[in-house]
Write an enzyme that holds these catalytic residues in place. Structure first.
Site: not given
Length: 384
Positions: A124, A130-131, A156, A243, A337, A363
């Site tokens: 968290a 604040a992102g 989130f 990441r 496709i 992230e």
């Protein structure tokens, strides 16, 4: 594959591939519809050692390297991206942060139960205001004797509803900006800690994403992760590994989209022949495969750098940036496709497209990755 893998790494990849495609793939579409958290499958994954892959055996984990973890996570994402994101946060961020920064007491208390899958970990950091700018967070943790009292709301949070514990960042000294942020391990069920709103998301529907609310939540001082003021550093270090995890997820979903496209192109007939015979579509598939392999090699190089103990922040950001944008391009082409069928839920590419969209956001957005990468390049004194 251009990157040389060991026999052990190939064995892990093969084992996880068989499990994921037989077990996870069978229920992925249904879980996407029902939004049912994959608790049963996560327990099976723990039995295979997938919930504590990089945790040392001394704490109940497998002690695997980052490349093995990358391969395993890619295979999980191939079959079910929602399950993969839970595995990624649990391993890359929660287990690794406790292993790297936790006291011996915290390691002994939490790593075995995390590796066994008895508790699923959450992280968290993000807040309503604040992102991408975590220094702007307003959640506080004030020392009160042998406890800290946490107040604030986190947003989130992956697995917020179904986690057993969460690593929470909070300000312990509001005058010190990023050096005033600390991190804590908080057990689910702690008084003053409750789950708030659950998001209704575009994709990854079997993975819950929630608000976490802390109201005078008293956490033992022994649950401080690292030292006071290290929370920002802990979070940024965790996101480096995370990441690589997002790159792995991107590559898994992209491989699934490519495989589905090739299969469909070989079966679908138009104008008297299989559509795989048309040059325009063949070139589309060639571009998809090339981008996918480039992302895979970049991500593997980041994992290898981490395993060698080298600084890998820039490479991890490159891998995350390229792989997450690549999977969005590939899943869009996969729908193209499939034509009109790709726009329906009868074909998995529709789910791949929705699941992949968030990979350029969480992230660290693509824009933040470009900030990280450019900062490293421009500060590199070896460059002209």
């Amino acid at each position: 594959m251009l990157f040389s893998l060991t026999d052990e790494q190939l064995m892990i990849q093969s084992m996880v591939r068989e499990f994921a495609r037989k077990v996870l793939g069978a229920t992925a579409a249904e879980r996407d519809r029902s939004k049912e958290f994959p608790a049963d499958n996560l327990k099976k994954m723990a039995e295979l050692g997938l919930m504590g892959m990089m945790v040392p055996p001394a704490y109940g984990g497998e002690g695997a390297d980052t490349i093995s973890y990358f391969l395993a996570l890619s295979e999980i994402a191939y079959s079910c991206a929602a399950t993969a994101v839970v595995m990624s946060v649990h391993n890359s961020i929660v287990c690794e942060s406790i292993l790297r920064y936790g006291s011996e007491d915290l390691k002994q208390r939490y790593l075995p139960v995390l590796a066994d899958g008895d508790k699923i970990g959450a992280f968290a950091l993000t807040e309503p205001e604040a992102g991408s700018d975590p220094v702007s967070q307003i959640t506080t943790a004030l020392r009160d004797g042998d406890h800290y009292v946490i107040n604030g709301t986190k947003r989130f949070t992956t697995t917020g509803k179904n986690c057993g514990l969460v690593i929470v960042t909070a300000k312990t000294d509001e005058t010190q900006r990023h050096k005033g942020i600390s991190a804590f391990v908080v057990d689910k069920g702690t008084p003053g800690f409750k789950v708030g709103h659950t998001e209704d998301k575009m994709g990854l529907k079997a993975s819950d994403t929630t608000d976490l609310i802390f109201e005078d939540c008293r956490v033992p001082a022994a649950n401080l992760l690292g030292e006071e003021g290290q929370g920002f550093k802990i979070a940024m270090t965790a996101l480096d590994g995370g990441r690589i995890g997002i790159a792995a997820q991107s590559i898994g979903v992209a491989q699934a989209a490519l495989d589905a496209s090739v299969k469909y192109a070989k079966q679908r007939e138009q104008f008297g022949q299989k559509i795989s015979k048309f040059q325009g579509l063949r070139w589309m598939i060639a571009d998809m495969a090339t981008e996918l392999e480039a992302a895979r090699q970049l991500a593997l190089s980041a994992a290898a750098m981490k395993d060698r103990g080298e600084k890998y922040t820039q490479r991890a950001s490159m891998a995350k940036l390229f792989a997450s944008e690549m999977v969005n391009r590939l899943t869009a082409k996969a729908i193209q496709i499939h034509g009109g069928y790709g726009f329906t839920k009868d074909y998995d590419v529709e789910r791949y497209y929705r699941d992949a969209r968030v990979f350029t956001i969480y992230e660290g957005t693509s824009e933040i990755q470009r900030v990280v990468i450019s900062n490293h390049i421009l500060k590199d004194k070896r460059r002209p």
